[in-house]
Scaffold this motif. Structure first.
Motif, PDB file in Angstrom:
ATOM      1  N   PRO A 210       0.807  -1.230   0.000  1.00  0.00           N
ATOM      2  CA  PRO A 210       0.000   0.000   0.000  1.00  0.00           C
ATOM      3  C   PRO A 210       0.837   1.276   0.000  1.00  0.00           C
ATOM      4  O   PRO A 210       0.438   2.283  -0.598  1.00  0.00           O
ATOM      5  CB  PRO A 210      -0.826  -0.135   1.281  1.00  0.00           C
ATOM      6  CG  PRO A 210      -0.924  -1.614   1.509  1.00  0.00           C
ATOM      7  CD  PRO A 210       0.394  -2.160   1.066  1.00  0.00           C
ATOM      8  N   GLU A 284      -2.752  -6.631  -7.309  1.00  0.00           N
ATOM      9  CA  GLU A 284      -4.083  -6.126  -6.972  1.00  0.00           C
ATOM     10  C   GLU A 284      -4.105  -4.616  -6.773  1.00  0.00           C
ATOM     11  O   GLU A 284      -5.163  -4.001  -6.794  1.00  0.00           O
ATOM     12  CB  GLU A 284      -4.595  -6.813  -5.702  1.00  0.00           C
ATOM     13  CG  GLU A 284      -5.155  -8.186  -5.926  1.00  0.00           C
ATOM     14  CD  GLU A 284      -6.356  -8.168  -6.862  1.00  0.00           C
ATOM     15  OE1 GLU A 284      -7.454  -7.770  -6.430  1.00  0.00           O
ATOM     16  OE2 GLU A 284      -6.192  -8.548  -8.035  1.00  0.00           O
ATOM     17  N   LEU A 285      -2.944  -4.032  -6.609  1.00  0.00           N
ATOM     18  CA  LEU A 285      -2.866  -2.585  -6.378  1.00  0.00           C
ATOM     19  C   LEU A 285      -2.768  -1.797  -7.675  1.00  0.00           C
ATOM     20  O   LEU A 285      -2.732  -0.566  -7.637  1.00  0.00           O
ATOM     21  CB  LEU A 285      -1.652  -2.278  -5.496  1.00  0.00           C
ATOM     22  CG  LEU A 285      -1.671  -2.925  -4.098  1.00  0.00           C
ATOM     23  CD1 LEU A 285      -0.337  -2.724  -3.402  1.00  0.00           C
ATOM     24  CD2 LEU A 285      -2.808  -2.367  -3.260  1.00  0.00           C
ATOM     25  N   SER A 336      -7.976 -11.055 -12.179  1.00  0.00           N
ATOM     26  CA  SER A 336      -7.881 -11.195 -10.719  1.00  0.00           C
ATOM     27  C   SER A 336      -8.421 -12.535 -10.228  1.00  0.00           C
ATOM     28  O   SER A 336      -8.753 -12.674  -9.055  1.00  0.00           O
ATOM     29  CB  SER A 336      -8.608 -10.061  -9.994  1.00  0.00           C
ATOM     30  OG  SER A 336      -7.792  -8.925  -9.919  1.00  0.00           O
ATOM     31  N   ALA A 518      -4.182 -12.842  -2.649  1.00  0.00           N
ATOM     32  CA  ALA A 518      -4.935 -11.675  -2.191  1.00  0.00           C
ATOM     33  C   ALA A 518      -5.779 -11.131  -3.336  1.00  0.00           C
ATOM     34  O   ALA A 518      -5.277 -10.957  -4.449  1.00  0.00           O
ATOM     35  CB  ALA A 518      -3.976 -10.597  -1.685  1.00  0.00           C
ATOM     36  N   ASP A 520      -8.827  -8.071  -4.069  1.00  0.00           N
ATOM     37  CA  ASP A 520      -9.690  -6.976  -3.633  1.00  0.00           C
ATOM     38  C   ASP A 520     -11.066  -7.205  -4.244  1.00  0.00           C
ATOM     39  O   ASP A 520     -11.339  -6.796  -5.378  1.00  0.00           O
ATOM     40  CB  ASP A 520      -9.106  -5.636  -4.085  1.00  0.00           C
ATOM     41  CG  ASP A 520      -9.876  -4.451  -3.548  1.00  0.00           C
ATOM     42  OD1 ASP A 520     -11.013  -4.642  -3.073  1.00  0.00           O
ATOM     43  OD2 ASP A 520      -9.358  -3.317  -3.608  1.00  0.00           O
ATOM     44  N   THR A 522     -13.901  -5.942  -3.779  1.00  0.00           N
ATOM     45  CA  THR A 522     -14.718  -4.767  -4.090  1.00  0.00           C
ATOM     46  C   THR A 522     -14.432  -4.266  -5.502  1.00  0.00           C
ATOM     47  O   THR A 522     -15.350  -3.952  -6.266  1.00  0.00           O
ATOM     48  CB  THR A 522     -14.449  -3.644  -3.073  1.00  0.00           C
ATOM     49  OG1 THR A 522     -14.703  -4.139  -1.753  1.00  0.00           O
ATOM     50  CG2 THR A 522     -15.338  -2.442  -3.350  1.00  0.00           C
ATOM     51  N   ARG A 523     -13.174  -4.180  -5.849  1.00  0.00           N
ATOM     52  CA  ARG A 523     -12.784  -3.666  -7.160  1.00  0.00           C
ATOM     53  C   ARG A 523     -12.732  -4.756  -8.216  1.00  0.00           C
ATOM     54  O   ARG A 523     -12.873  -4.481  -9.402  1.00  0.00           O
ATOM     55  CB  ARG A 523     -11.418  -2.975  -7.061  1.00  0.00           C
ATOM     56  CG  ARG A 523     -11.437  -1.724  -6.189  1.00  0.00           C
ATOM     57  CD  ARG A 523     -10.042  -1.220  -5.845  1.00  0.00           C
ATOM     58  NE  ARG A 523      -9.221  -1.043  -7.027  1.00  0.00           N
ATOM     59  CZ  ARG A 523      -8.007  -1.577  -7.178  1.00  0.00           C
ATOM     60  NH1 ARG A 523      -7.495  -2.330  -6.209  1.00  0.00           N
ATOM     61  NH2 ARG A 523      -7.310  -1.346  -8.265  1.00  0.00           N
ATOM     62  N   HIS A 524     -12.503  -5.991  -7.798  1.00  0.00           N
ATOM     63  CA  HIS A 524     -12.355  -7.104  -8.737  1.00  0.00           C
ATOM     64  C   HIS A 524     -13.274  -8.250  -8.298  1.00  0.00           C
ATOM     65  O   HIS A 524     -12.841  -9.161  -7.594  1.00  0.00           O
ATOM     66  CB  HIS A 524     -10.900  -7.567  -8.778  1.00  0.00           C
ATOM     67  CG  HIS A 524      -9.924  -6.465  -9.033  1.00  0.00           C
ATOM     68  ND1 HIS A 524      -8.724  -6.343  -8.363  1.00  0.00           N
ATOM     69  CD2 HIS A 524      -9.973  -5.405  -9.884  1.00  0.00           C
ATOM     70  CE1 HIS A 524      -8.077  -5.274  -8.791  1.00  0.00           C
ATOM     71  NE2 HIS A 524      -8.823  -4.684  -9.718  1.00  0.00           N
TER      72      HIS A 524
END
Length: 675
Positions: A210, A284-285, A336, A518, A520, A522-524
């Motif tokens: 992050p 994922e970022l 993802s 990992a 995400d 929500t986004r993927h």
């Protein structure tokens, strides 16, 4: 109670094949052929047994391990070490690599029986297994890079194993050089992680992800995390043969068939897929990096499949199939759906190793003729090879209940649910790829095992073929391979049928890979979409019978049957009608021509310019200039040192006069006479 994993026992997983490699390589002549293959197989068997025990502990007992085995050095706070990370992802890879390698070792006894380099071959494949296991078990980037480069080096040795063949030498050099291009990006990615995160450890780097996502790449507006992920993916493009770094894999078929199965089914080419899945906390970022991964995978999946349609070498058909399936895995990574990519990696390992080894069995039966146009009707001559080849082909095209169905359909559904830029093109590519895969796979199957027998009077004789129209022609009829060849086929056919049904729920929707990957959500949301529509393996297979991919696969099978068994004049007519397209495919989209005539020539000119102006003009100029200066000074000194006494006496007198003048000069300047 959590089960403890022993680092000492885990050390035996990579080290046992290493011991076998050393014994077969250094002492092969002393222990003989039988001793060489026994010690090599024993090492891989030990590795497989411990890997299965590890998988049981991880899957059933929840065991995990992240430990340092050996600390090499600490440099300015940067720890360089050997360590193991054992979780669902690494346990899966350990089992797949060791099992496929064990099958290849056994198969090699029959396939390489007459080869002079028998012991050397066993040494190489055991060394390759050691390198791959070190890669998948690593918990840090240094060990990952060691395994990464080691598999590249050993693959170079294996592809060029028959080093007396110019084509094998060229193929091994090509694989080595193309992988160096990818590895350059890979090491840049690792270097950026070390520079900005200050660590080589996976866990520590992921924890700082992050923070890295908030930074810009120095001197640009690009996000640092995007640059890191794309650099890492360039490494995966080389190892996993993604467009445009795919050109080495088809030529690597110059190596012996066991290597085709080992390198191109479950090990080296899947290293890039494994690496990106392991790096999922970083990928994922960056949606930009995921989009790049998605589009590159889609191009590879579809356009490499087209090339499989026009191939006539049995191994090259399977090789282009591997390229296409690696594209499917890469598409899943970009969507993802990392666990789906790993799932397809596992199922693909079994049925693709099966297809490669079955192709090798056909080559043995056909007395080393690899042209499928010279085959036909082999079903009655090679029944075991025929059945196992059919199983592998059905799994490859995604037939419901077979292993490939569960993983391929999951990839298609994940891409359909993806919101990553490029997902529309990727979905079109993977859906069309289903038809293409079915067509070229069963084209090969029908031409090899069905239809009229063409092996007595070969319509396409090779340079080493002889006339079979004599009285001894019957002696050259195809024959079934020995049991050391067919046994691995049977053992690989079993998971090619059942492994998908057995493992889809824990791998995709259970806890087996939960702490390894990992996402995400929500986004993927792709994996959540899959989970909401999953109602069990049996229900998925029943629903698959009504889905678009199934009907496309069926259409591909029926069309190949009609074209090559019922109306063989149609493919010939299509070839004549679309000659430019055929030429384009035959020349592999001219990538090799471009690399050899444009890129290589440009690199040669750049290298020549750097050599002439940099090396010769600047470096050699500076060195030679200093040498000439010293030579000139030496020449002047030599004039003074001529060996004549009167000259030395004169120099001494001049020197004394000069010294006295220098000492007395101030007094002379101050005297009235000087004024």
């Amino acid at each position: 109670m959590a089960v403890h994993l022993s680092t000492q026992l885990l050390l035996a997983v990579p080290l046992a094949p290493l011991v076998g490699a050393i014994a077969a390589g250094l002492f092969g002549k002393a222990i003989g052929r039988r001793g060489a293959h026994r010690v090599a197989i024993l090492g891989v068997l030990v590795s497989f047994v411990i890997s299965m025990l590890t998988w049981k502990a991880v899957a059933l007992d929840g065991a995990r391990l992240n430990a340092t085995v050996y600390e090499w050095m600490v440099l300015d706070g940067l720890s360089m070490e050997v360590g193991f990370l054992i979780d669902g992802l690494s346990a899966c890879m350990m089992c797949v690599v060791s099992f496929v390698s064990l099958m290849v070792h056994i198969y090699t006894i029959g396939y390489m029986a007459q080869d002079d380099g028998y012991e050397r071959f066993f040494s190489y494949i055991s060394l390759f297994t050691f390198s791959m296991l070190m890669l998948v078990m690593s918990n840090n980037f240094l060990q990952l890079f060691f395994g990464w480069e080691a598999v590249g080096l050993v693959s170079y040795l294996l592809i060029g194993f028959w080093y007396t063949r110019p084509t094998a030498i060229f193929a091994s050099l090509k694989a080595f050089l193309v992988n160096r291009v990818g590895d350059f990006g890979f090491i840049l990615g690792i270097g950026l992680i070390v520079a900005f995160a200050g660590t080589l450890d996976y866990a520590q780097a992921f924890a700082k992800g992050p923070e890295l996502a908030k930074l810009a790449f120095p001197g640009t507006q690009w996000l640092l995390i995007t640059v890191i992920c794309i650099c890492l993916f360039i490494g995966a493009m080389g190892k996993s043969a993604q467009f445009p770094l795919h050109v080495w894999l088809p030529d690597s078929m110059e190596g012996p068939t066991p290597i085709s199965a080992l390198i191109h089914a479950a090990t080296m080419v899947t290293a890039g897929i494994f690496m990106v899945a392991r790096m999922s906390p970083l990928f994922e970022l960056s949606d930009t990096a995921l989009s790049v991964v998605l589009v590159i995978g889609a191009i590879t999946a579809l356009f490499m499949g087209f090339l499989g349609i026009i191939q006539n070498d049995i191994k090259r058909v399977v090789a282009y199939s591997t390229l296409s399936q690696l594209g499917y895995m890469t598409v899943a990574l970009g969507a993802s759906a990392y666990s789906v990519a790993v799932f397809h990696l596992m199922t693909h390992a079994f049925f693709k190793a099966l297809l490669f080894l079955a192709a090798g069995s056909v080559i043995i039966g056909m007395h080393h003729d690899q042209d499928i146009r010279n085959m036909g009707g082999l079903r009655k001559y090679m029944p075991l090879t025929w059945v196992t080849s059919l199983v592998g082909s059905l799994a490859l095209i995604g037939t419901p209940l077979f292993a490939g169905f569960y993983s391929k359909d999951s990839i298609i559904e994940a891409v359909h649910a993806s919101q990553i830029t490029g997902s529309g093109f990727a979905y079109l590519a993977v859906v069309l790829g289903v038809f293409v895969t079915a067509f070229y796979s069963f084209r090969m199957y029908f031409l090899v095992f069905h239809g009229p027998a063409r092996f007595q009077h070969k319509p396409f004789p090779g340079e080493h073929d002889h006339d079979h129209g004599d009285a001894n022609a019957q002696a050259h009829d195809p024959h079934e391979s020995p049991w050391v060849v067919t046994l691995p086929l049977v053992l690989l056919a079993i998971p090619s049928v059942a492994i998908g049904y057995m493992t889809i729920q824990p791998m995709l929707f259970g806890e087996f890979l939960e702490d390894s990957i990992a996402v995400d959500a929500t986004r993927h949301p792709a994996m959540d979409e899959l989970a909401s529509n999953f109602h069990g393996a049996a229900a998925m297979a029943l629903h698959g019978l009504t889905s678009l991919p199934f009907w496309l696969a069926l259409a591909g099978v029926v069309m190949s049957w009609y074209f090559y068994l019922r109306a063989p004049s149609i493919p010939a007519a299509i070839k004549r009608r679309f000659e430019p397209v055929y030429v384009l495919l035959e020349n592999k989209y001219y990538f090799d021509w471009f690399n050899e005539n444009v890129l290589a020539r440009a690199m040669r000119q750049i290298g020549t310019g750097l050599w002439q102006r940099g090396d010769i003009g600047i470096i050699d100029g500076a060195i030679n200039g200093s040498a000439r200066g010293i030579g000139g000074a030496a020449a002047l000194t030599r004039l003074l040192q001529n060996g004549y006494l009167y000259w030395y006496a004169l120099v001494m007198v001049v020197g004394v006069v000069g010294l006295m003048t220098w000492q007395l000069w101030p007094y002379l300047l101050g005297s009235p006479l000087a004024k």
